[in-house]
Design an enzyme around this catalytic site. Sequence first.
Site, PDB file in Angstrom:
ATOM      1  N   ASP A 171       0.840  -1.206   0.000  1.00  0.00           N
ATOM      2  CA  ASP A 171       0.000   0.000   0.000  1.00  0.00           C
ATOM      3  C   ASP A 171       0.871   1.251   0.000  1.00  0.00           C
ATOM      4  OD1 ASP A 171      -2.270   1.529   0.078  1.00  0.00           O
ATOM      5  OD2 ASP A 171      -2.736   1.130   2.181  1.00  0.00           O
ATOM      6  N   ASN A 194       1.358   3.413  -2.979  1.00  0.00           N
ATOM      7  CA  ASN A 194       1.897   3.892  -4.269  1.00  0.00           C
ATOM      8  C   ASN A 194       1.391   5.296  -4.581  1.00  0.00           C
ATOM      9  OD1 ASN A 194       2.948   1.333  -4.537  1.00  0.00           O
ATOM     10  ND2 ASN A 194       1.464   0.645  -6.068  1.00  0.00           N
ATOM     11  N   ARG A 233       0.237   7.646  -2.519  1.00  0.00           N
ATOM     12  CA  ARG A 233       0.811   8.678  -1.635  1.00  0.00           C
ATOM     13  C   ARG A 233       2.280   8.938  -1.948  1.00  0.00           C
ATOM     14  NH1 ARG A 233      -1.167   5.808   3.457  1.00  0.00           N
ATOM     15  NH2 ARG A 233      -1.766   4.339   1.831  1.00  0.00           N
ATOM     16  N   TRP A 234       2.991   7.889  -2.349  1.00  0.00           N
ATOM     17  CA  TRP A 234       4.399   8.059  -2.738  1.00  0.00           C
ATOM     18  C   TRP A 234       4.484   9.051  -3.904  1.00  0.00           C
ATOM     19  CZ3 TRP A 234       7.438   7.662  -7.020  1.00  0.00           C
ATOM     20  CH2 TRP A 234       8.823   7.537  -6.835  1.00  0.00           C
ATOM     21  N   ARG A 254      -0.232   9.298 -10.278  1.00  0.00           N
ATOM     22  CA  ARG A 254      -0.372   8.022  -9.546  1.00  0.00           C
ATOM     23  C   ARG A 254       0.259   6.866 -10.329  1.00  0.00           C
ATOM     24  NH1 ARG A 254      -3.921   7.627  -5.406  1.00  0.00           N
ATOM     25  NH2 ARG A 254      -4.189   5.400  -5.702  1.00  0.00           N
ATOM     26  N   SER A 285      -7.158  -6.109  -5.807  1.00  0.00           N
ATOM     27  CA  SER A 285      -8.277  -6.684  -5.062  1.00  0.00           C
ATOM     28  C   SER A 285      -9.555  -6.629  -5.883  1.00  0.00           C
ATOM     29  CB  SER A 285      -8.475  -5.920  -3.744  1.00  0.00           C
ATOM     30  OG  SER A 285      -9.225  -4.750  -3.971  1.00  0.00           O
ATOM     31  N   GLU A 311     -12.069  -5.281  -5.037  1.00  0.00           N
ATOM     32  CA  GLU A 311     -12.645  -3.939  -4.838  1.00  0.00           C
ATOM     33  C   GLU A 311     -11.915  -2.875  -5.660  1.00  0.00           C
ATOM     34  OE1 GLU A 311     -12.015  -5.982  -2.011  1.00  0.00           O
ATOM     35  OE2 GLU A 311     -14.125  -6.565  -2.029  1.00  0.00           O
ATOM     36  N   ASN A 312     -10.711  -3.211  -6.157  1.00  0.00           N
ATOM     37  CA  ASN A 312      -9.945  -2.208  -6.911  1.00  0.00           C
ATOM     38  C   ASN A 312     -10.604  -1.820  -8.240  1.00  0.00           C
ATOM     39  OD1 ASN A 312      -6.615  -3.352  -5.868  1.00  0.00           O
ATOM     40  ND2 ASN A 312      -7.891  -1.722  -5.027  1.00  0.00           N
ATOM     41  N   SER A 368      -8.271  -5.188   4.836  1.00  0.00           N
ATOM     42  CA  SER A 368      -8.809  -4.952   3.489  1.00  0.00           C
ATOM     43  C   SER A 368      -9.149  -6.230   2.730  1.00  0.00           C
ATOM     44  CB  SER A 368      -7.846  -4.088   2.667  1.00  0.00           C
ATOM     45  OG  SER A 368      -7.663  -2.844   3.284  1.00  0.00           O
TER      46      SER A 368
HETATM   47  C1  FPP Z   1      -1.675   0.454  -3.291  1.00  0.00           C
HETATM   48  O1  FPP Z   1      -1.349   1.723  -3.604  1.00  0.00           O
HETATM   49  C2  FPP Z   1      -1.331  -0.526  -4.285  1.00  0.00           C
HETATM   50  C3  FPP Z   1      -2.183  -1.141  -5.175  1.00  0.00           C
HETATM   51  C4  FPP Z   1      -3.511  -0.689  -5.550  1.00  0.00           C
HETATM   52  C5  FPP Z   1      -1.815  -2.394  -5.793  1.00  0.00           C
HETATM   53  C6  FPP Z   1      -0.373  -2.751  -5.742  1.00  0.00           C
HETATM   54  C7  FPP Z   1       0.095  -2.846  -7.110  1.00  0.00           C
HETATM   55  C8  FPP Z   1       1.371  -2.809  -7.479  1.00  0.00           C
HETATM   56  C9  FPP Z   1       2.528  -2.725  -6.556  1.00  0.00           C
HETATM   57  C10 FPP Z   1       1.666  -2.834  -8.912  1.00  0.00           C
HETATM   58  C11 FPP Z   1       1.196  -4.078  -9.618  1.00  0.00           C
HETATM   59  C12 FPP Z   1       1.856  -5.316  -9.138  1.00  0.00           C
HETATM   60  C13 FPP Z   1       2.347  -6.297  -9.917  1.00  0.00           C
HETATM   61  C14 FPP Z   1       2.799  -7.569  -9.289  1.00  0.00           C
HETATM   62  C15 FPP Z   1       2.455  -6.164 -11.378  1.00  0.00           C
HETATM   63  P1  FPP Z   1      -2.498   2.798  -3.524  1.00  0.00           P
HETATM   64  O2  FPP Z   1      -2.789   3.262  -4.903  1.00  0.00           O
HETATM   65  O3  FPP Z   1      -3.685   2.256  -2.789  1.00  0.00           O
HETATM   66  O4  FPP Z   1      -1.789   3.900  -2.688  1.00  0.00           O
HETATM   67  P2  FPP Z   1      -2.471   5.028  -1.809  1.00  0.00           P
HETATM   68  O5  FPP Z   1      -3.238   4.336  -0.722  1.00  0.00           O
HETATM   69  O6  FPP Z   1      -1.291   5.797  -1.314  1.00  0.00           O
HETATM   70  O7  FPP Z   1      -3.347   5.840  -2.733  1.00  0.00           O
END
Ligand code: FPP
Length: 229
Positions: free
Chosen positions: A18, A20, A22-23, A31, A63, A65-66, A185
């Site tokens: 989790d 990405n 915010r990074w 994003r 997920s 839910e994504n 989650s």
């Molecule tokens: C959370 O960051 C991450 C995800 C929604 C999924 C994770 C996906 C990857 C690392 C890339 C795909 C993976 C592979 C194996 C190809 P977020 O967007 O929820 O971050 P935030 O909560 O800071 O907005």
Amino acid sequence: MGKQSEASRARHVAIIMDGNGRWAKKRALPRAIGHQRGVEAVRELVRNVGGMGLDCLTLYAFSSENWKRPDEEVDDLMNLMRKFIKSDLPEFVANDVRLKIIGDWQGLAPDIVAMLEDALEQTSGGSNTLAVALNYGSQNEIARAAAKAAAIGDVTPEAIAAHLDTADLPPLDLLIRTSGEVRLSNFLLWQSAYAEMLFVDTLWPDFKPAHLQEALDNFAQRERRFGGR
Ligand code: FPP
């Protein structure tokens, strides 16, 4: 501390990746760049996990839910998935990695399903498992397993566990979530019954192999009683 003794060694670690978004936001980047860097973190981890004594690493990549995210972001994630499988599959094969997918992955786009089927076949002989959760929701997984157990007239915890997507994986020892959020989650709810939990503030793109080694060292210090005393 490096290698753990057999008793305290974690065999199966799962990670909720989790942070990405915010990074990227912290750096005023789109994003999509955060997700790209997230994939790079996955790649680096998979390359370095070999020496850490694990039998299985399970990653929550998408997920069920994504799908609620904006279409553009879902497309970005699916395209990253396509690129990742294509570019990293030869490395998996060379490094003895067995790919496993958990979740309702047959519901993904047909070209991704075909790529995954090929990847599963090519890596089927590997001895270290990388399990990727795709279109995964734990409640759905449990419901599917319970329905199968009911169909054979054996609705016991053992029969349900035997029909989970994770049935062939070692018991979950440690569940890590990055980015400071403290919730599951809908990830591995059944499998977490006796797992240790570790919530770290690191945002996923910043999570390095050294962070995982630190988590394993932390795990090795914990006393697990499984309900006994
Ligand atoms: C959370 O960051 C991450 C995800 C929604 C999924 C994770 C996906 C990857 C690392 C890339 C795909 C993976 C592979 C194996 C190809 P977020 O967007 O929820 O971050 P935030 O909560 O800071 O907005």
